[in-house]
Write an enzyme that holds these catalytic residues in place. Structure first.
Site, PDB file in Angstrom:
ATOM      1  CG  ASP A  71      16.024  31.294  -9.701  1.00 55.34           C
ATOM      2  OD1 ASP A  71      15.905  31.635  -8.503  1.00 55.34           O
ATOM      3  OD2 ASP A  71      15.070  31.291 -10.496  1.00 55.34           O
ATOM      4  N   GLY A  91      11.242  25.533 -15.339  1.00 56.67           N
ATOM      5  CA  GLY A  91      12.069  26.274 -16.298  1.00 56.67           C
ATOM      6  C   GLY A  91      11.411  27.536 -16.827  1.00 56.67           C
ATOM      7  CG  ASN A 131      -0.214   0.157   2.516  1.00 54.95           C
ATOM      8  OD1 ASN A 131       1.017   0.064   2.552  1.00 54.95           O
ATOM      9  ND2 ASN A 131      -0.953   0.389   3.585  1.00 54.95           N
ATOM     10  CE  LYS A 181       9.779  35.447 -10.649  1.00 52.62           C
ATOM     11  NZ  LYS A 181      10.367  34.112 -10.464  1.00 52.62           N
ATOM     12  CG  ASP A 191       9.549  23.307 -10.121  1.00 54.11           C
ATOM     13  OD1 ASP A 191       9.577  22.193 -10.684  1.00 54.11           O
ATOM     14  OD2 ASP A 191       8.708  23.579  -9.247  1.00 54.11           O
TER      15      ASP A 191
END
Ligand code: R5P
Length: 327
Positions: free
Chosen positions: A231, A237, A46, A203, A235
């Site tokens: 950075d 990109g 499980n 940003k 993640d």
């Protein structure tokens, strides 16, 4: 080589690894001249996880390495279970090493009714029995304060910056933060590289849409410059791809990307490959599967830094030089 390093007659260092990224733990252990303590780990039908150490761990200084790679929640749970097993088997001190600390981006409430998952993670490790936490390039430094105990916050910055500095003409280099929040880090890069120019990308992000960055304008002079976008992680990109476009549109001659954690989820590798970035430099805090590798990707090893920090902690030495990003 043995599974145990003895210092005098008292202290015994042991390295343990979960199943997330054992290759990094092997590298760290090799740097230290020890082997990893044999551990049985398997999943029940499980999905529940079982862990047992195959040798006595009584009285040892235990370092449990697990990078929080996919599936993230499983790696975290396995590391928690390992810490619990060590505590119940009378390890003397337990240090959790999470080269990539998952949930670090949820370090505050952006809106009402949200969790602070980075804090919950710290609480879970403490409750499981961790005495100490070691990690690399936290998304935000204040997460150190979430853990009730010593935190060794290591920096990949010298590793990445020295590599980039060795490849480019520093006089024509601009360090670019992909958002206003990382300008201080860009300043540290600039210091290490002998005082380069700095720029940042204004940003804005819709906090209701995960992984969706809306890149604005470049603030600073990048015309004719080689730019290195820095950075903490790549993640999907999206942030980096948009930053690269913005920089070329603003007249940059060349763009390199340097990020610590190669999370590389979903379209990241494809986005980076299709962008005009000339090189992507990352540390190996997370495994990168073959399908996410591409020709202009450079992976630098973080293992020597982690090994140095473990040695300092074990020998009660100084890790300050590893904290401040100037090793
Ligand atoms: C954001 O604040 C982070 O520092 C990264 O820029 C971001 O998480 C990267 O995510 P992605 O690659 O999905 O844009």
């Amino acid at each position: 080589m043995s599974n145990e390093l003895r210092l005098g007659s008292e202290k015994r260092l042991r390295i343990f690894t979960g199943r997330g990224y054992p290759e990094l733990a092997e590298e760290v252990a090799a740097e230290l001249g020890v082997t990893i303590t044999p551990t049985s780990a398997y999943d029940f039908a499980n999905g529940e996880i079982f862990v047992r150490f195959e040798e006595s761990v009584r009285g040892c200084d235990a370092f449990v390495i697990q990078s929080h790679c996919e599936p993230v929640n499983k790696q975290i749970m396995e590391q928690l279970i390992m810490v619990d097993a060590l505590k119940r088997a009378s390890a003397k001190r337990i240090t959790v090493i999470a080269p990539f600390y998952a949930y670090a981006r949820q370090d505050k409430k952006h809106r009402g009714r949200e969790p602070i998952s980075a804090r919950l993670m710290a609480d879970l490790f403490k409750t499981a029995g961790a005495d100490r936490l070691m990690t690399v390039d936290l998304h935000s430094s204040q997460i150190q304060g979430f853990f009730d105990g010593p935190v060794d916050h290591l920096f990949a910055l010298p590793l990445l910056a020295n590599y980039v500095g060795s490849k480019v003409d520093r006089k024509r280099l601009t360090v670019v933060s992909p958002d206003s929040g990382r300008v201080r880090v860009a300043e540290r890069w600039s210091d290490i590289l002998g005082g380069t120019q700095i720029a940042f990308i204004h940003k804005t992000r819709d906090s209701r849409v995960p992984n969706e960055a809306i890149t604005g304008r470049v603030v600073g002079e990048v015309e004719g410059q080689t730019c290195v976008v820095i950075d903490d992680m790549i993640d999907t990109g999206g942030t980096i791809a948009k930053a690269v476009d913005a920089l070329y549109n603003a007249g940059a001659k060349d763009v390199i990307v340097a990020a610590t954690h190669p999370v590389f989820s979903g379209p990241a590798a494809e986005r980076l490959m299709n962008s005009k970035v000339s090189e992507v430099v990352v540390a190996n805090t997370l495994p990168i599967p073959e399908e996410n590798r591409f020709p202009n990707l450079t992976v630098l090893s973080i293992a020597p830094l982690i090994a140095r920090a473990i040695k300092e902690v074990f020998e009660d030495g100084s890790v300050t030089s590893l904290f401040d990003g100037h090793s």
